[in-house]
Design a protein around this motif. Structure first.
Motif, PDB file in Angstrom:
ATOM      1  N   ASP A 767       0.803  -1.235   0.000  1.00  0.00           N
ATOM      2  CA  ASP A 767       0.000   0.000   0.000  1.00  0.00           C
ATOM      3  C   ASP A 767       0.827   1.272   0.000  1.00  0.00           C
ATOM      4  OD1 ASP A 767      -2.248  -1.492  -0.093  1.00  0.00           O
ATOM      5  OD2 ASP A 767      -2.808  -1.234   2.009  1.00  0.00           O
ATOM      6  N   HIS A 768       2.044   1.206   0.527  1.00  0.00           N
ATOM      7  CA  HIS A 768       2.821   2.440   0.591  1.00  0.00           C
ATOM      8  C   HIS A 768       4.310   2.099   0.742  1.00  0.00           C
ATOM      9  CE1 HIS A 768       3.762   6.632   1.342  1.00  0.00           C
ATOM     10  NE2 HIS A 768       4.468   6.267   2.393  1.00  0.00           N
ATOM     11  N   VAL A 769       5.142   2.772  -0.032  1.00  0.00           N
ATOM     12  CA  VAL A 769       6.584   2.589   0.037  1.00  0.00           C
ATOM     13  C   VAL A 769       7.217   3.963   0.154  1.00  0.00           C
ATOM     14  CG1 VAL A 769       8.641   1.687  -1.113  1.00  0.00           C
ATOM     15  CG2 VAL A 769       6.437   0.547  -1.442  1.00  0.00           C
ATOM     16  N   GLU A 770       8.120   4.130   1.117  1.00  0.00           N
ATOM     17  CA  GLU A 770       8.811   5.413   1.229  1.00  0.00           C
ATOM     18  C   GLU A 770      10.251   5.200   1.671  1.00  0.00           C
ATOM     19  OE1 GLU A 770       7.641   7.973   4.459  1.00  0.00           O
ATOM     20  OE2 GLU A 770       6.632   6.301   5.489  1.00  0.00           O
ATOM     21  N   THR A 771      11.106   6.159   1.268  1.00  0.00           N
ATOM     22  CA  THR A 771      12.495   6.191   1.697  1.00  0.00           C
ATOM     23  C   THR A 771      12.585   7.100   2.907  1.00  0.00           C
ATOM     24  OG1 THR A 771      13.191   5.918  -0.593  1.00  0.00           O
ATOM     25  CG2 THR A 771      14.859   6.630   0.985  1.00  0.00           C
ATOM     26  N   VAL A 772      12.968   6.517   4.042  1.00  0.00           N
ATOM     27  CA  VAL A 772      12.993   7.284   5.285  1.00  0.00           C
ATOM     28  C   VAL A 772      14.260   8.112   5.382  1.00  0.00           C
ATOM     29  CG1 VAL A 772      12.886   7.146   7.799  1.00  0.00           C
ATOM     30  CG2 VAL A 772      11.618   5.513   6.390  1.00  0.00           C
ATOM     31  N   THR A 773      15.415   7.528   5.026  1.00  0.00           N
ATOM     32  CA  THR A 773      16.685   8.260   5.053  1.00  0.00           C
ATOM     33  C   THR A 773      17.393   8.054   3.741  1.00  0.00           C
ATOM     34  OG1 THR A 773      17.896   6.377   5.979  1.00  0.00           O
ATOM     35  CG2 THR A 773      16.913   7.924   7.534  1.00  0.00           C
ATOM     36  N   GLY A 774      18.329   8.951   3.410  1.00  0.00           N
ATOM     37  CA  GLY A 774      19.032   8.903   2.142  1.00  0.00           C
ATOM     38  C   GLY A 774      18.444   9.941   1.195  1.00  0.00           C
ATOM     39  N   ASP A 775      19.168  10.230   0.133  1.00  0.00           N
ATOM     40  CA  ASP A 775      18.732  11.294  -0.757  1.00  0.00           C
ATOM     41  C   ASP A 775      18.142  10.768  -2.052  1.00  0.00           C
ATOM     42  OD1 ASP A 775      21.014  10.280  -1.785  1.00  0.00           O
ATOM     43  OD2 ASP A 775      22.027  12.194  -2.131  1.00  0.00           O
ATOM     44  N   ALA A 776      17.696   9.460  -2.083  1.00  0.00           N
ATOM     45  CA  ALA A 776      17.137   8.906  -3.308  1.00  0.00           C
ATOM     46  C   ALA A 776      15.864   9.608  -3.714  1.00  0.00           C
ATOM     47  CB  ALA A 776      16.859   7.418  -3.130  1.00  0.00           C
ATOM     48  N   ALA A 777      15.163  10.196  -2.759  1.00  0.00           N
ATOM     49  CA  ALA A 777      13.946  10.915  -3.118  1.00  0.00           C
ATOM     50  C   ALA A 777      14.231  12.027  -4.104  1.00  0.00           C
ATOM     51  CB  ALA A 777      13.277  11.479  -1.865  1.00  0.00           C
ATOM     52  N   GLY A 778      15.432  12.528  -4.121  1.00  0.00           N
ATOM     53  CA  GLY A 778      15.797  13.586  -5.062  1.00  0.00           C
ATOM     54  C   GLY A 778      16.210  13.047  -6.420  1.00  0.00           C
ATOM     55  N   GLY A 779      16.164  11.748  -6.624  1.00  0.00           N
ATOM     56  CA  GLY A 779      16.461  11.173  -7.925  1.00  0.00           C
ATOM     57  C   GLY A 779      17.856  10.612  -8.039  1.00  0.00           C
ATOM     58  N   SER A 780      18.683  10.717  -7.000  1.00  0.00           N
ATOM     59  CA  SER A 780      20.020  10.159  -7.059  1.00  0.00           C
ATOM     60  C   SER A 780      20.489   9.818  -5.658  1.00  0.00           C
ATOM     61  CB  SER A 780      20.996  11.153  -7.711  1.00  0.00           C
ATOM     62  OG  SER A 780      21.143  12.305  -6.904  1.00  0.00           O
ATOM     63  N   ALA A 781      21.536   9.022  -5.596  1.00  0.00           N
ATOM     64  CA  ALA A 781      22.132   8.658  -4.315  1.00  0.00           C
ATOM     65  C   ALA A 781      23.582   8.303  -4.560  1.00  0.00           C
ATOM     66  CB  ALA A 781      21.387   7.479  -3.678  1.00  0.00           C
ATOM     67  N   GLU A 782      24.388   8.446  -3.542  1.00  0.00           N
ATOM     68  CA  GLU A 782      25.804   8.101  -3.649  1.00  0.00           C
ATOM     69  C   GLU A 782      25.983   6.584  -3.595  1.00  0.00           C
ATOM     70  OE1 GLU A 782      28.277  10.052  -4.159  1.00  0.00           O
ATOM     71  OE2 GLU A 782      27.351  12.029  -3.905  1.00  0.00           O
ATOM     72  N   LEU A 783      26.965   6.077  -4.373  1.00  0.00           N
ATOM     73  CA  LEU A 783      27.298   4.675  -4.297  1.00  0.00           C
ATOM     74  C   LEU A 783      27.731   4.329  -2.869  1.00  0.00           C
ATOM     75  CD1 LEU A 783      27.827   1.961  -5.778  1.00  0.00           C
ATOM     76  CD2 LEU A 783      30.175   2.766  -6.137  1.00  0.00           C
ATOM     77  N   GLY A 784      27.176   3.276  -2.323  1.00  0.00           N
ATOM     78  CA  GLY A 784      27.497   2.859  -0.967  1.00  0.00           C
ATOM     79  C   GLY A 784      26.603   3.459   0.094  1.00  0.00           C
ATOM     80  N   ALA A 785      25.794   4.438  -0.283  1.00  0.00           N
ATOM     81  CA  ALA A 785      24.871   5.026   0.689  1.00  0.00           C
ATOM     82  C   ALA A 785      23.790   4.019   1.059  1.00  0.00           C
ATOM     83  CB  ALA A 785      24.242   6.296   0.110  1.00  0.00           C
ATOM     84  N   THR A 786      23.309   4.089   2.285  1.00  0.00           N
ATOM     85  CA  THR A 786      22.267   3.187   2.746  1.00  0.00           C
ATOM     86  C   THR A 786      20.941   3.926   2.790  1.00  0.00           C
ATOM     87  OG1 THR A 786      23.805   1.859   4.054  1.00  0.00           O
ATOM     88  CG2 THR A 786      21.472   1.738   4.637  1.00  0.00           C
ATOM     89  N   LEU A 787      19.970   3.366   2.113  1.00  0.00           N
ATOM     90  CA  LEU A 787      18.621   3.921   2.127  1.00  0.00           C
ATOM     91  C   LEU A 787      17.781   3.117   3.108  1.00  0.00           C
ATOM     92  CD1 LEU A 787      18.060   4.144  -1.741  1.00  0.00           C
ATOM     93  CD2 LEU A 787      19.248   5.759  -0.253  1.00  0.00           C
TER      94      LEU A 787
END
Length: 890
Positions: A767-787
């Motif tokens: 019913d619902h999926v969200e990213t709680v931490t990390g910057d993937a919501a902005g369309g990108s993330a650093e390699l090795g970052a934990t979402l």
């Protein structure tokens, strides 16, 4: 004058020769050189290696010759040694017994069902690759000590014998096979009466069958025969021909094989004290009804259909051999329904439960047809294709049975076929290797089992490398190859002469046959069944170019072709005729031949005598293609399309890859043109020049090195012993363990759990999926970052223990499809909220750069499921509720 009655008079052997009886009636002689030589010595003139049969041989020996042999001390010594060797082979511990002694949890018995078995030409119960593979499976199981019981049908006409008309058209002949003249024994009850199995047919009729036993080394092969007096004429003919008759006839054959086969196994175990099989292996869908008979057996014990189905599935392995839907038996549902239920076979097993097992419930399926492969997959918890590529093709072909899963996750694995080296390796090749490693070790290596004297860590079933072949000199290898080529030339001339005589030619017009083929010319072999996808006539695409290759002034080639078209396949027969007519041309008939009546006897001469084995099917329609394996074991190089086994084991040291156009947007005609041109170019530019390129000693050094590499590095991979060990370790043992776990109440509980999950699954959703931490919501993330992900799941009344919630992540393409996916579990992080949803959380750490994405799914979870895809149920987020999307990584 024609006899009105026929019977078989068996020879009475003098007492000193009595061991010959047991040696003749155990088919181990077909792959045991010393025993074959013993029979050859009994009658050197009467022993024909191509279709040798010790039972017939003994029946033809005169009383004088028997007396002579009984007084021959040297012969009796050889006989005693062979008899003692067989006794040790049958009773001594082998690889399987060593594994059990070391603590491996292995099944007490396995029943192996197949519609055909190619064990030896003396028992002609096979048509082609499926049957030869089944025979090799039994032989390898025997060599390894695997407690297998083979089950098949005894066809009174076998497949068919092939001849050619004067015009080159295939003609079929169906000789009557008398079981009493074959290496078979009738299975009898304790009182001496023939054992019987009986099937109920519509209208109050019955189908009776007796059981014949063929001894394949340690493995009993039970063959059911409907030609018994109790049957009406129609029922007597059920086992008349392999792959003959219409739908009703084929259905009765497959009911007898599956249902009657289980009953034959029960009879055999009761009469001999053999442990009941824990695992049933269905080799292709023809024997699929065996699962229904085992369900029928369990229902009187207190299990309902669904619980019995779980028990049966746990102990069943299904192997599919076809990469094309047209190769699968499909019957009208109404025809199947008429044969089952209280008015037919399997009373107490509801027809309404049987029919859905074979229904094609997937896009493009035909719901009015009953599909035997579909039933095979639904009745088996474990399934496999017969090469890595075929496994992938099978997962794609049957993916509709597991909707919502990517083909890569469809629970069909693969075990690549192998071939029984002691059967297919020429005696001359064996002797050359045995001269380096010793005869005993050579036998062990070819059998594919552990080798005496090796460290224990190397006795775990890894393929044996015949490293000592590297010490054989170039001249020895080349002399061997020329000798084998010369034997093939002699065999071809003999068979070609006989074929032309049957085509109506007179002796005076056949003098040219003495000049057919040359033992010093590069020899290419092509032999197999003749369905269109194997492309028998691809080599004829440009006939002028082929003639140039055959007649090249310095680099000529010669080609030996053989193959049978199915009697009902006029298209295949036209291909045979096209090839025959080309080979009849006086300009090239000394360089290309077609040999009719391809079978095991011919194959055992053809594989060793060829320098190159040609295989050019339409990729990926060749499931495995084991003929090239047999050729390789004799030092023959492969020239093949990257299909079947050649796709996974191709190496330039072993041969050549024919480029394919299967990924191109071209029609079939254009594809044949492109691939035939590639074939011609390979032969002209690479294959032939290498064969004729001589070094300082006058030898083709680079060619000989390829032969050596093929024997040393490819040979161990293609062994049937390797294949059977994989079946034992990866499929039979897990199946036996799964079956043991399903005690009656456990089976009832599992069936009830599956019913509850299926009923509730419509209410399961992401019913619902969200990213709680990390910057993937902005369309990108650093390699090795934990979402950190947070997901809310509706379980529709199920409990968290009933499901597994996963993140599926990986690189994405332009359509947001995830490739090379990895899965990560999410854990419950709280109870139900007010909207009856459950909270799950977990981390996601991308391990690659570039376009990256993930999704979330819910799967059923139970400790007794073989895979999470087993139920074919999955819940995924909808576009409206899932953030999902593609997450760009840099």
């Amino acid at each position: 004058m024609k006899a009105i009655r026929r019977f078989t008079v068996r020879p009475v052997l003098p007492e000193p020769l009595r061991p010959l009886h047991d040696l003749a009636r155990n088919l181990r002689w077909s792959w045991h050189t010393e025993t074959r030589e013993l029979f050859r010595a009994a009658d050197p003139e009467g022993w024909r290696p191509a279709d040798a049969d010790p039972v017939r041989l003994l029946g033809s020996l005169s009383a004088g010759r028997l007396t002579e042999l009984a007084g021959d001390a040297e012969y009796l010594g050889r006989l005693a040694a062979a008899s003692a060797d067989l006794a040790e082979y049958l009773d001594g511990p082998r690889w399987y017994q060593e594994q059990r002694a070391a603590g491996a949890e292995l099944p007490s018995g396995i029943a192996y069902f197949s519609p055909e078995f190619g064990v030896t030409a003396a028992l002609p119960q096979y048509s082609g690759g499926l049957g030869i593979l089944a025979g090799d499976h039994l032989k390898a199981a025997s060599d390894l000590g695997v407690p297998l019981i083979g089950v098949g049908l005894l066809y009174r006409h076998g497949y068919f014998r092939q001849t050619l008309s004067r015009e080159g058209w295939q003609q079929e002949h169906y000789p009557v096979l008398d079981p009493n003249e074959l290496p078979l024994d009738l299975v009898r009850e304790a009182d001496g009466a023939p054992a019987r199995v009986v099937l109920a047919l519509p209208g109050g009729r019955s189908l009776h069958a007796c059981i014949w036993l063929a001894r394949v080394g340690r493995v009993p092969l039970l063959l059911l025969d409907s030609d018994v007096e109790e049957n009406a004429p129609g029922e007597r003919d059920v086992t008349d021909r392999l792959y003959g008759g219409g739908s009703d006839h084929r259905l009765l054959q497959e009911m007898l094989l599956g249902i009657g086969g289980v009953r034959a196994v029960r009879t055999w175990c009761r009469l001999t004290g053999t442990p009941e099989p824990e695992v049933f292996h269905t080799n292709e869908g023809h024997a699929g009804f065996l699962g229904l008979e085992r369900i029928r057996e369990l229902i009187p014990t207190g299990l309902d259909f669904d619980a019995a189905l779980e028990v049966v599935r746990a102990g069943t392995v299904f192997t599919t051999h076809t990469p094309v839907p047209a190769g699968i038996d499909r019957f009208d549902r109404g025809l199947v329904a008429r044969h089952f239920g209280d008015e037919g076979e399997l009373p107490g097993v509801p027809v309404e439960k049987i029919l859905p097992l074979g229904t094609e419930t997937y896009p493009g399926g035909e719901p009015e047809l009953f599909n035997m492969a579909v039933m095979g997959l639904r009745l088996a918890q474990r399934a496999n294709g017969v090469s890595t590529l075929h496994g992938a093709v099978s997962r794609e072909m049957f993916s509709g049975l597991w909707p919502g899963f990517d083909p890569a996750e469809v629970p069909i694995t693969s075990v690549t076929n192998g071939v029984h080296a002691p059967t297919w390796v020429a005696p001359e090749v064996f002797r050359l290797g045995a001269g380096q490693v010793g005869e005993g070790r050579a036998h062990q290596v070819l059998a594919g089992g552990p080798v005496d004297g090796e460290p224990s860590e190397q006795r775990t079933g890894t393929p044996r490398r015949w490293d000592a072949v590297t010490g054989i000199g170039d001249q020895e290898i080349w002399d061997l190859r020329r000798d084998l080529r010369g034997q093939l030339v002699a065999e071809v001339r003999r068979r070609l002469y006989a074929s032309w005589r049957r085509r109506g030619a007179g002796t005076a017009e056949l003098g040219w046959i003495d000049g057919v083929l040359d033992p010093d010319i590069l020899t290419i072999g092509f032999a197999r069944r003749v369905p269109s996808y194997k492309r028998l006539t691809l080599m004829l695409r440009d006939r002028d170019r082929l003639r140039e290759l055959l007649l090249h002034p310095t680099h000529p080639i010669q080609i030996v072709v053989a193959g049978k078209a199915h009697p009902a396949d006029d298209g295949g027969k036209r291909l045979v005729q096209e090839l025959v007519r080309f080979a009849d041309d006086p300009r090239v008939r000394h360089r290309i031949v077609f040999l009719p009546d391809y079978g095991m006897g011919m194959a055992q001469k053809l594989y060793p005598g060829c320098d190159v084995w040609l295989n050019n099917p339409l990729r990926p329609l060749e499931a495995c293609g084991t003929s090239g394996m047999k050729a390789a074991l004799n030092g023959c190089l492969n020239l093949s399309v990257r299909d079947g086994w050649w796709d996974e084991w191709f190496d330039p040291d072993f041969g050549w890859e024919i480029p394919t156009a299967d990924g191109s947007a071209v029609d079939e005609d254009r594809r044949d043109e492109l691939e035939s041109n590639a074939l011609y170019a390979l032969i002209e530019d690479r294959v032939a020049p290498r064969f004729y390129d001589r070094g300082a000693e006058g030898l083709p050094d680079r060619w000989i090195e390829m032969v050596r590499s093929t024997l040393v590095n490819l040979g161990p991979k293609v062994l049937a012993g390797r294949m059977v060990r994989e079946y034992v370790e990866r499929l039979y043992a897990p199946a036996a363990q799964a079956r043991r776990a399903l005690e009656p109440q456990v089976a009832r509980d599992l069936a009830a759990w599956k019913a509850r999950v299926r009923a509730a699954w419509r209410g399961v959703s992401v019913d619902h999926v969200e990213t709680v931490t990390g910057d993937a919501a902005g369309g990108s993330a650093e390699l090795g970052a934990t979402l950190a992900l947070r997901v809310r799941i509706a379980l529709g009344g199920l409990e968290p223990d009933d499901v597994e919630v996963q993140v599926v992540a990986g690189r994405v393409d332009s359509g947001d499809a995830i490739a090379d996916a990895q899965t990560f579990p999410l854990k419950p992080a709280g109870g139900q909220d007010l909207e009856d949803r459950w909270l799950y959380e977990g981390p996601l750490t991308p391990d690659r750069t570039g376009p990256y994405g993930y999704t979330v799914r819910v799967l059923p979870a139970h400790r007794l499921l073989a895979t999470s895809a087993e139920l074919g149920l999955v819940a995924l987020p909808t576009e409206a509720t899932g953030e999902g999307g593609g997450v760009l990584m840099r």
